[in-house]
Scaffold this active site. Structure first.
Site, mmCIF file in Angstrom:
data_model
loop_
_atom_site.group_PDB
_atom_site.id
_atom_site.type_symbol
_atom_site.label_atom_id
_atom_site.label_comp_id
_atom_site.label_asym_id
_atom_site.label_seq_id
_atom_site.Cartn_x
_atom_site.Cartn_y
_atom_site.Cartn_z
ATOM 1 N N GLY A 192 0.495 4.951 4.886
ATOM 2 C CA GLY A 192 -0.160 3.906 5.669
ATOM 3 C C GLY A 192 0.808 2.856 6.151
ATOM 4 O O GLY A 192 0.722 2.383 7.298
ATOM 5 N N GLY A 193 1.750 2.500 5.295
ATOM 6 C CA GLY A 193 2.728 1.499 5.687
ATOM 7 C C GLY A 193 3.621 1.979 6.814
ATOM 8 O O GLY A 193 3.935 1.215 7.739
ATOM 9 N N CYS A 203 2.218 -0.673 -8.921
ATOM 10 C CA CYS A 203 3.354 -0.240 -8.114
ATOM 11 C C CYS A 203 4.623 -0.127 -8.940
ATOM 12 O O CYS A 203 5.585 0.522 -8.528
ATOM 13 C CB CYS A 203 3.565 -1.195 -6.937
ATOM 14 S SG CYS A 203 3.831 -2.910 -7.430
ATOM 15 N N GLU A 255 5.532 -3.222 1.249
ATOM 16 C CA GLU A 255 5.826 -2.748 -0.103
ATOM 17 C C GLU A 255 5.128 -1.410 -0.257
ATOM 18 O O GLU A 255 3.898 -1.337 -0.210
ATOM 19 C CB GLU A 255 5.330 -3.742 -1.151
ATOM 20 C CG GLU A 255 5.643 -3.309 -2.570
ATOM 21 C CD GLU A 255 4.794 -3.993 -3.612
ATOM 22 O OE1 GLU A 255 4.266 -3.296 -4.498
ATOM 23 O OE2 GLU A 255 4.647 -5.226 -3.530
ATOM 24 N N GLY A 261 0.821 -1.209 0.000
ATOM 25 C CA GLY A 261 0.000 0.000 0.000
ATOM 26 C C GLY A 261 0.850 1.252 0.000
ATOM 27 O O GLY A 261 2.007 1.245 -0.423
ATOM 28 N N SER A 262 0.286 2.326 0.510
ATOM 29 C CA SER A 262 0.940 3.629 0.459
ATOM 30 C C SER A 262 2.071 3.723 1.473
ATOM 31 O O SER A 262 2.105 3.026 2.488
ATOM 32 C CB SER A 262 -0.070 4.738 0.734
ATOM 33 O OG SER A 262 -0.478 4.707 2.097
#
Length: 483
Positions: free
Chosen positions: A207-208, A264, A227, A203-204
């Site tokens: 957020g990660g 991605c 990732e 994800g972003s």
């Protein structure tokens, strides 16, 4: 009772069932059977699942059906990895009193970490979701999984989890080996849960990073395999542009516009020689590029906001595909001087069909720009046939997990030699991959037995090698056919 408490209680129950499923002690044959059964169940429900996914994600049925096939192939691939047994890294050193110091009998292998929390991705509702690559690799490693459903496809997540439970039970494996929770609060509680041993996230970067901090601040910190963001730079050499500027431009626009650029590995930053015709060819190709709805309204707003910010700058030019729909393919053009003056403006990842082209007039200008690149999942060199690009490869290889030649980086094959990773901000663990055979390594940890009685040894470490797996015995690599 608050919604947060209800969700936290549900997380505790689901994680408890996963931890008690017995899957961590499953045999290799159990795991192979489970993975194969999941692949078969997914394919059998293709039409039903694709219909749900199309309604929730705006992706086309053709794209989604192909993704079902990819996901089933991933599951079967990991069954093959399990059957090979090499991932266990089994090693035996028999006792040798003649060494200094004397060597005891030592036997080492990798064992499952425990329950893995998997956070699914929005842009791959099958291949990086409930039965996606993270789940498949964790199960192959012997780890039960609790999946945090993505809000972009909640009904699909729930239905896939139901089918998975039925498939596992039919295969003779506990249905609790895969669990599902949803909601932001549930995701945080999942990472905090004391029975969760590792986290896989796609994800972003924002957020990660937040969940990474949660995993690191636990009383017992756990590995967080995220990732995250990636700009995926491309370098077009002068010789390549002279050889086929139009073909390169068409290829670039095709991968940037495909599925609204929601990959991605989308090429987000392209360095091309000035006055080569490449920039003009890209703009010509842009005229025929079609808009495609982004996955969610929130993503659409974020994309249009990013385009608006870039359009307001005086040092770049912004061109968009025809029409007035949101999510139109967009090309940003800048000089190396503008890039060097404010690299962050163009380096920031934009999720959607946007790419930036930076024009360079000399090799020195190009090298100055490449020195400012952040780490990415991929980097690509488009060169002419037979052209020596060793210097470019030496610059880009340390900045990416996969260096691509003669193509585009958006395809990520599931294979033994694949590496889908990279240093921060591409991922939180550059030595690991989230795609390919070695992705199992994220969910395994070593254990060594010293002078252990045979009765307590795992089957993989018995002298007779009943599993017929490759091992290192007294320093020598012994293949299954040799033992």
């Amino acid at each position: 009772m608050s919604d947060t408490v209800v969700r936290a209680s549900a997380v505790d129950a689901v994680v408890g069932r996963a931890a008690g499923s017995g899957f961590s002690s499953s045999s290799l044959s159990d795991r192979m059977r489970a993975l194969t059964a999941l692949a078969t169940a997914l394919e059998a429900a293709r039409d039903e699942l694709v219909a749900i996914a199309a309604a929730e994600t705006h992706l086309t049925p053709a794209r989604l059906s192909g993704e079902v096939t990819r996901t089933a192939n991933q599951l079967r691939f990991f069954a093959e990895v399990v059957g090979d047994g090499g991932f266990l890294e089994a090693a035996i050193d028999h006792a040798d009193p003649s060494t200094t110091p004397p060597r005891p009998d030592l036997r080492r292998m990798l064992r499952p970490l425990g329950v893995v929390a998997v956070f699914t991705a929005s842009n791959f509702p099958f291949a990086f979701s409930v039965l996606g690559n993270d789940t498949a690799s964790a199960l192959a490693a012997g780890c039960p999984v609790v999946v945090k459903a993505h809000p972009g496809h909640p009904r699909l997540s729930e239905r896939t989890a139901e089918l998975a439970a039925d498939a596992l039970a039919a295969a003779g494996v506990s249905a609790d080996a895969i669990g599902l929770v949803d909601g932001v609060d549930a995701g945080v509680e999942l990472v905090r849960h004391p029975l969760v041993a590792a986290v896989a996230f796609t994800g972003s970067e924002h957020g990660g990073r937040a969940l990474f901090e949660v995993a690191s601040s636990r009383p017992d910190p756990i590995p967080f395999y995220g990732e995250l963001g990636s700009i995926n730079p491309v370098v077009v050499t002068e010789a390549a542009a002279s050889e086929d500027a139009a073909g390169l431009a068409a290829g670039l626009l095709e991968v940037v516009a495909r599925d609204a650029g929601q990959f991605c590995t989308k090429p987000g930053l392209v360095f091309a020689p000035a006055d080569s015709g490449f920039g003009r060819a890209v703009h010509d190709a842009l005229a025929g590029a079609a808009a495609h709805p982004l996955l969610t309204t929130g993503m659409t707003r974020a994309f249009e906001h990013r385009v608006g910010d870039l359009s307001a700058r005086g040092d770049v030019a912004v061109a968009r595909a025809g029409g007035d729909a949101d999510g139109r393919p967009t090309v940003v053009s800048a000089t190396v001087a503008a890039f060097l003056a404010d690299p962050d403006a163009l380096i920031a990842e934009c999720f959607g069909p946007l790419t930036a082209i930076v024009s360079y007039a000399s090799d020195d200008e190009l090298r100055s720009a490449l020195a400012l690149l952040p780490n990415s999942l991929t980097a690509t060199i488009r060169s002419a046939q037979g052209e020596d690009v060793s210097d470019l490869a030496a610059i880009l290889a340390p900045r990416c997990g996969r260096l691509v030649f003669g193509g585009w980086p958006t395809g990520v094959a599931t294979a033994w030699a694949q590496h889908h990773g990279g240093a921060w901000p591409a991922t939180t663990g550059s030595q690991h991959t989230s795609v390919g055979a070695s992705s199992l390594r994220r969910f395994l940890t070593p254990v060594a037995y010293q002078n252990a009685p045979e009765a307590v040894l795992p089957t993989a470490l018995l002298d007779a090698n009943p599993l017929r797996i490759p091992r290192r015995e007294d320093g020598r690599l012994v293949l299954a056919t040799d033992s």
